[in-house]
Design a protein around this motif. Structure first.
Motif, PDB file in Angstrom:
ATOM      1  N   ILE A 639      18.002  18.635   1.442  1.00 25.49           N
ATOM      2  CA  ILE A 639      18.987  18.813   2.510  1.00 25.49           C
ATOM      3  C   ILE A 639      18.485  18.084   3.759  1.00 25.49           C
ATOM      4  CG2 ILE A 639      20.250  20.485   3.908  1.00 25.49           C
ATOM      5  CD1 ILE A 639      19.585  22.585   1.756  1.00 25.49           C
ATOM      6  N   VAL A 640      19.293  17.169   4.293  1.00 21.00           N
ATOM      7  CA  VAL A 640      18.936  16.474   5.533  1.00 21.00           C
ATOM      8  C   VAL A 640      19.105  17.460   6.695  1.00 21.00           C
ATOM      9  CG1 VAL A 640      19.511  14.579   7.069  1.00 21.00           C
ATOM     10  CG2 VAL A 640      19.613  14.241   4.587  1.00 21.00           C
ATOM     11  N   THR A 641      17.982  17.805   7.334  1.00 16.54           N
ATOM     12  CA  THR A 641      18.018  18.788   8.422  1.00 16.54           C
ATOM     13  C   THR A 641      17.839  18.165   9.792  1.00 16.54           C
ATOM     14  OG1 THR A 641      15.640  19.181   8.116  1.00 16.54           O
ATOM     15  CG2 THR A 641      17.172  20.612   6.907  1.00 16.54           C
ATOM     16  N   GLY A 642      17.417  16.902   9.848  1.00 14.55           N
ATOM     17  CA  GLY A 642      17.227  16.267  11.146  1.00 14.55           C
ATOM     18  C   GLY A 642      16.860  14.814  10.995  1.00 14.55           C
ATOM     19  N   LEU A 643      17.085  14.034  12.084  1.00  5.35           N
ATOM     20  CA  LEU A 643      16.726  12.626  12.121  1.00  5.35           C
ATOM     21  C   LEU A 643      15.633  12.435  13.167  1.00  5.35           C
ATOM     22  CD1 LEU A 643      20.291  10.993  12.016  1.00  5.35           C
ATOM     23  CD2 LEU A 643      18.789  11.565  10.108  1.00  5.35           C
ATOM     24  N   LEU A 644      14.578  11.707  12.806  1.00  4.61           N
ATOM     25  CA  LEU A 644      13.451  11.467  13.713  1.00  4.61           C
ATOM     26  C   LEU A 644      13.585  10.136  14.434  1.00  4.61           C
ATOM     27  CD1 LEU A 644      10.583  12.721  11.379  1.00  4.61           C
ATOM     28  CD2 LEU A 644      11.868  13.997  13.094  1.00  4.61           C
ATOM     29  N   ALA A 645      14.714   9.475  14.276  1.00  4.16           N
ATOM     30  CA  ALA A 645      14.997   8.211  14.948  1.00  4.16           C
ATOM     31  C   ALA A 645      16.500   8.108  15.118  1.00  4.16           C
ATOM     32  CB  ALA A 645      14.458   7.039  14.119  1.00  4.16           C
ATOM     33  N   PRO A 646      16.981   7.215  15.965  1.00  2.00           N
ATOM     34  CA  PRO A 646      18.436   7.032  16.092  1.00  2.00           C
ATOM     35  C   PRO A 646      19.056   6.717  14.728  1.00  2.00           C
ATOM     36  CG  PRO A 646      17.310   5.859  17.849  1.00  2.00           C
ATOM     37  CD  PRO A 646      16.242   6.353  16.925  1.00  2.00           C
ATOM     38  N   LEU A 647      20.292   7.181  14.551  1.00  2.00           N
ATOM     39  CA  LEU A 647      20.954   7.032  13.259  1.00  2.00           C
ATOM     40  C   LEU A 647      21.020   5.572  12.830  1.00  2.00           C
ATOM     41  CD1 LEU A 647      22.508   8.233  10.899  1.00  2.00           C
ATOM     42  CD2 LEU A 647      24.599   8.069  12.252  1.00  2.00           C
ATOM     43  N   ALA A 648      21.265   4.637  13.763  1.00  2.00           N
ATOM     44  CA  ALA A 648      21.348   3.221  13.412  1.00  2.00           C
ATOM     45  C   ALA A 648      20.038   2.729  12.814  1.00  2.00           C
ATOM     46  CB  ALA A 648      21.719   2.391  14.643  1.00  2.00           C
ATOM     47  N   SER A 649      18.913   3.190  13.352  1.00  2.00           N
ATOM     48  CA  SER A 649      17.611   2.780  12.822  1.00  2.00           C
ATOM     49  C   SER A 649      17.388   3.361  11.428  1.00  2.00           C
ATOM     50  CB  SER A 649      16.490   3.236  13.771  1.00  2.00           C
ATOM     51  OG  SER A 649      16.654   2.668  15.056  1.00  2.00           O
ATOM     52  N   VAL A 650      17.808   4.608  11.239  1.00  3.96           N
ATOM     53  CA  VAL A 650      17.646   5.228   9.926  1.00  3.96           C
ATOM     54  C   VAL A 650      18.482   4.489   8.884  1.00  3.96           C
ATOM     55  CG1 VAL A 650      17.996   7.328   8.580  1.00  3.96           C
ATOM     56  CG2 VAL A 650      17.136   7.481  10.925  1.00  3.96           C
ATOM     57  N   LEU A 651      19.739   4.176   9.238  1.00  7.56           N
ATOM     58  CA  LEU A 651      20.601   3.478   8.290  1.00  7.56           C
ATOM     59  C   LEU A 651      20.082   2.084   7.986  1.00  7.56           C
ATOM     60  CD1 LEU A 651      24.136   4.530   9.589  1.00  7.56           C
ATOM     61  CD2 LEU A 651      22.847   5.476   7.667  1.00  7.56           C
ATOM     62  N   ALA A 652      19.508   1.408   8.970  1.00  8.69           N
ATOM     63  CA  ALA A 652      18.931   0.085   8.736  1.00  8.69           C
ATOM     64  C   ALA A 652      17.778   0.166   7.749  1.00  8.69           C
ATOM     65  CB  ALA A 652      18.473  -0.532  10.054  1.00  8.69           C
ATOM     66  N   ALA A 653      16.990   1.245   7.840  1.00 14.95           N
ATOM     67  CA  ALA A 653      15.862   1.416   6.917  1.00 14.95           C
ATOM     68  C   ALA A 653      16.334   1.662   5.490  1.00 14.95           C
ATOM     69  CB  ALA A 653      14.973   2.567   7.378  1.00 14.95           C
ATOM     70  N   LEU A 654      17.575   2.134   5.326  1.00 12.53           N
ATOM     71  CA  LEU A 654      18.099   2.398   3.990  1.00 12.53           C
ATOM     72  C   LEU A 654      18.640   1.153   3.312  1.00 12.53           C
ATOM     73  CD1 LEU A 654      20.035   5.748   4.502  1.00 12.53           C
ATOM     74  CD2 LEU A 654      17.727   5.406   3.634  1.00 12.53           C
ATOM     75  N   ASP A 655      18.819   0.053   4.070  1.00 15.14           N
ATOM     76  CA  ASP A 655      19.350  -1.177   3.504  1.00 15.14           C
ATOM     77  C   ASP A 655      18.247  -1.944   2.792  1.00 15.14           C
ATOM     78  OD1 ASP A 655      21.545  -1.703   6.327  1.00 15.14           O
ATOM     79  OD2 ASP A 655      21.921  -0.737   4.401  1.00 15.14           O
ATOM     80  N   GLY A 656      18.650  -2.795   1.851  1.00 13.75           N
ATOM     81  CA  GLY A 656      17.693  -3.649   1.166  1.00 13.75           C
ATOM     82  C   GLY A 656      17.216  -3.057  -0.134  1.00 13.75           C
ATOM     83  N   ALA A 657      16.506  -3.892  -0.890  1.00 15.48           N
ATOM     84  CA  ALA A 657      16.047  -3.483  -2.220  1.00 15.48           C
ATOM     85  C   ALA A 657      14.924  -2.468  -2.160  1.00 15.48           C
ATOM     86  CB  ALA A 657      15.594  -4.714  -3.014  1.00 15.48           C
ATOM     87  N   HIS A 658      14.161  -2.397  -1.033  1.00 20.97           N
ATOM     88  CA  HIS A 658      13.022  -1.476  -0.933  1.00 20.97           C
ATOM     89  C   HIS A 658      13.317  -0.422   0.137  1.00 20.97           C
ATOM     90  CE1 HIS A 658      10.767  -4.142  -3.562  1.00 20.97           C
ATOM     91  NE2 HIS A 658      11.160  -5.159  -2.803  1.00 20.97           N
ATOM     92  N   ALA A 659      14.477   0.196   0.032  1.00 18.94           N
ATOM     93  CA  ALA A 659      14.890   1.178   1.024  1.00 18.94           C
ATOM     94  C   ALA A 659      13.913   2.346   1.068  1.00 18.94           C
ATOM     95  CB  ALA A 659      16.296   1.669   0.709  1.00 18.94           C
ATOM     96  N   ASP A 660      13.467   2.687   2.275  1.00 26.24           N
ATOM     97  CA  ASP A 660      12.550   3.813   2.417  1.00 26.24           C
ATOM     98  C   ASP A 660      12.697   4.365   3.830  1.00 26.24           C
ATOM     99  OD1 ASP A 660       8.960   4.361   1.944  1.00 26.24           O
ATOM    100  OD2 ASP A 660      10.641   5.735   2.204  1.00 26.24           O
ATOM    101  N   ALA A 661      13.205   5.578   3.930  1.00 25.62           N
ATOM    102  CA  ALA A 661      13.364   6.213   5.238  1.00 25.62           C
ATOM    103  C   ALA A 661      12.669   7.560   5.260  1.00 25.62           C
ATOM    104  CB  ALA A 661      14.850   6.360   5.561  1.00 25.62           C
ATOM    105  N   SER A 662      11.658   7.711   4.399  1.00 26.60           N
ATOM    106  CA  SER A 662      11.029   9.029   4.256  1.00 26.60           C
ATOM    107  C   SER A 662      10.373   9.489   5.554  1.00 26.60           C
ATOM    108  CB  SER A 662      10.001   8.987   3.120  1.00 26.60           C
ATOM    109  OG  SER A 662       9.061   7.947   3.346  1.00 26.60           O
TER     110      SER A 662
END
Length: 677
Positions: A639-662
């Motif tokens: 369950i996503v309970t919070g974001l530790l960075a702005p949403l745009a930065s989190v979504l950018a980290a999810l893009d690409g073949a090596h997506a990792d936003a842990s």
């Protein structure tokens, strides 16, 4: 599709056409006919020897031979080329036979030659075009086609239905063809070939016991050719493996391989070797799988069968990957995937990517596995979207065709009324009473037409309602589909978040059935469908009436629960996991254990501003949380309970073949029911 053995049509020419054999019209024809009969007999034991002898006969007869002899020579050569695995040559001969039949005004053998083009389309997996070609062949049949043509047509139609997964229609076509030659004492080999096809249908519907029974019936037919026995042994092996009788199945494979090798049936040899390689691959005996796949690739390349070449390369690639030889195996796998993508075989692409991702995961290559799984999901969603579009288009076409038929019928009836009215006017001066009766009759016809028109409008409304329902619901499970969710979100975007309590949230749960491909591989696709239906039922039972439960695609489901108490989100997720996975699914073949992995977000997104959007980024976060759970053991929800960075930065980290936003997302984990050891 794997090449199916075909009826030896040249034999049917001798036994099914009325009158004396056409080859006996002259002494030279009689000698050639006797030699051709000897070649057919020889083909029962050795395809290559029969082919060499046929070529010698063709050289002696020349191009000026009578049409019946040239026709019979061509049809015999087509069969021998197919048995030898020389498919391109066989297809070229079918085109030559078609021109010869047209030039000699022979509609029966022209239809047979056109069926050759249908088989070529089926061998190339172009099933839709094959069915269109079949419809044209049927439309052009002579008024009273002979039995051997009706048998060949029924066989081809059964092959087309089987290739499209319409197994009930395939079985009906094969049985109809079988009935046409049931009492022919000379048709034992032909009946056995049809029974082989029927056994394949039973295998496809996960009834291997019935398939084995059918094969036994076929083997009792008299005068079986070696190629027919080999095909029966091959089919028997597949059915035995379905029953997990591995030792007997491998023995049957070896018998089929021996029959194919001795009989010069290169096509059957390539197909058997490919299936042997696939068996050892499923047993995780990767060295033996590699050995058999290389033999299968060599045999497939000799016969130039593109489908079997692709199958052999895929098996070889996975066998090498199973031995941790990724640098050697991946080029084979990626080449096969690229070929399937170019051919538009989206379902096959998704299956290949799923297997590739699973092997990468087993090897600990989690980032590569995650990238592959995302590609697999994208391919799967694309295929389902295309299939849904085709289904809607077919339904619309069916409706429009019905409308055109009704309009034509209405116009025809209106013209009949006008003709009756005109005749009544001509008779009015002589027979006033009769004229009045005709007017009453015309009025009655108009009334009938009006009532039928009203009935047609009712049917139209029903069809529109059905079309609307099917466009918003999944055909298999009856759940809402992705389109219904998008429409719900559009309304939600206009009205704001529902619920009277300002502290309530909207909850989105994105789920995936764990190891669903293994369920299909072990129990069959029929059991897989039954699992999807039961999971859908359990999810619906676990949620409120106001919640939307939908099939998101393939084995993925999505729940949208509006106006939920944020303190109870974890309880909702736990109820879903336990309600689905606490007990196995009873699916006829036994109890199938089923668990889910899930990603969960609440709307509005925690820590996101109003300018950051709403449900669309929420779906992306839930998707990442879902696959994070799969990487960490499955049978759990994050369950996503919070974001530790702005949403745009989190979504950018999810893009690409090596997506990792842990490191950018806070999550809480809810575990599913304890699995049986």
């Amino acid at each position: 599709m794997p090449l199916s053995s075909r009826l030896l049509l040249c034999l049917a020419l001798t036994f099914c056409l009325p009158g004396a054999p056409l080859l006996a019209a002259a002494p030279s024809g009689a000698l050639a006919g006797a030699e051709l009969d000897a070649i057919r007999t020889l083909s029962h034991s050795s395809t290559l020897d029969a082919l060499a002898r046929l070529e010698a006969l063709q050289a002696r007869t020349g191009k000026d031979a009578p049409y019946p002899l040239r026709r019979d020579l061509l049809r015999t050569e087509v069969t021998l080329r197919e048995d030898a695995g020389q498919l391109e040559r066989a297809y070229a001969l079918e085109r030559q036979a078609l021109l010869l039949a047209i030039d000699n005004n022979d509609p029966v053998f022209a239809a047979l030659a056109r069926l050759g083009a249908v088989h070529q389309l089926l061998d190339q997996n172009r099933t839709h075009e094959a069915q269109e070609a079949l419809a044209k062949v049927r439309a052009g049949l002579p008024e009273h086609p002979p039995p051997m043509l009706r048998i060949a047509l029924g066989r081809a139609e059964g092959d087309a239905f089987n290739a499209k997964g319409q197994f009930d229609k395939a079985l009906a076509s094969y049985l109809q063809a079988l009935t046409l030659q049931q009492d022919d004492p000379k048709a034992g080999d032909s009946r056995a070939q049809l029974l082989t096809r029927i056994a394949r249908v039973y295998i496809n519907i996960d009834n291997p016991a019935k398939a084995i029974e059918t094969i036994g019936q076929a083997l009792r037919e008299p005068d079986l050719a070696a190629r027919t026995v080999g095909r029966l042994q091959f089919t028997d092996a597949i059915a035995l493996l379905k029953q997990q009788r591995d030792k007997e199945g491998i023995a049957a494979f070896n018998n089929a391989l021996d029959s194919a090798t001795r009989g010069g049936q290169a096509g059957l040899e390539a197909e058997v070797r490919g299936n042997i390689a696939d068996y050892f691959l499923r047993q995780h005996d990767y060295p033996r799988a590699e050995q058999e796949a290389r033999l299968a690739l060599s045999a497939s390349e000799r016969v130039k069968d593109e489908n079997m070449v692709l199958m052999a390369k895929a098996n070889l690639g996975f066998a090498l990957m199973g031995q941790k030889r990724f640098a050697e195996g991946l080029p084979y796998i990626d080449a096969v995937i690229a070929n399937m993508e170019q051919a538009g075989a989206i379902a096959d692409v998704a299956a290949m990517l799923d297997e590739k991702g699973r092997m990468q995961e087993q090897a600990g290559l989690y980032k590569d596995a995650l990238a592959t799984v995302r590609k697999q999901q994208a391919a799967q969603h694309s295929g389902e979207r295309a299939a849904r579009d085709r289904a809607v288009a077919a339904l619309q076409e069916e409706y429009e065709a019905g409308q055109r038929t009704r309009q034509i019928d209405l116009l025809r009836r209106e013209n009949q009324v006008k003709d009756a009215d005109l005749r009544s006017r001509n008779l009015l001066q002589l027979l006033t009473t009769v004229g009045a009766l005709l007017m009453v009759a015309a009025g009655a016809v108009v009334l009938v037409l009006y009532r039928r028109s009203a009935g047609a409008n009712v049917r139209l409304n029903q069809l529109n309602s059905q079309l609307s329902y099917h466009s918003r619901h999944d055909a298999l499970t009856g759940l809402y589909n992705r389109r219904s969710f998008l429409e719900k979100m559009a309304v939600r975007g206009k009205r704001g978040r529902p619920g009277d309590d300002p502290r309530s949230v909207d909850c989105i749960v994105l789920m995936d059935i764990d190891h669903f491909k293994q369920i299909n591989d072990r129990w069959g696709h029929g059991v897989g469908d039954a699992v999807l239906v039961e999971v859908a039922r359990r999810l619906s039972a676990a949620m409120r009436d106001s919640d939307m439960v939908m099939r998101w695609g393939g084995e993925e489901f999505l729940i949208y629960a509006p106006a939920a108490d944020p303190a109870h989100v974890a309880d909702i997720v736990a109820r879903v996991l336990h309600g689905t996975g606490a007990t196995p699914v009873e699916a006829g073949a036994g109890n199938v254990p089923v668990t889910l992995s899930a990603g969960v977000v609440t709307l509005p997104l925690p820590g996101a501003g109003a300018e950051d959007g709403d449900w669309e980024p929420g779906i992306r976060l839930a998707d990442w949380a879902l696959y994070h759970g799969k990487k960490n053991g499955r049978n759990q929800a994050h369950i996503v309970t919070g974001l530790l960075a702005p949403l745009a930065s989190v979504l950018a980290a999810l893009d690409g073949a090596h997506a990792d936003a842990s490191g950018l997302i806070e999550m809480a984990c809810v575990h599913g029911p304890q699995r049986n050891k």
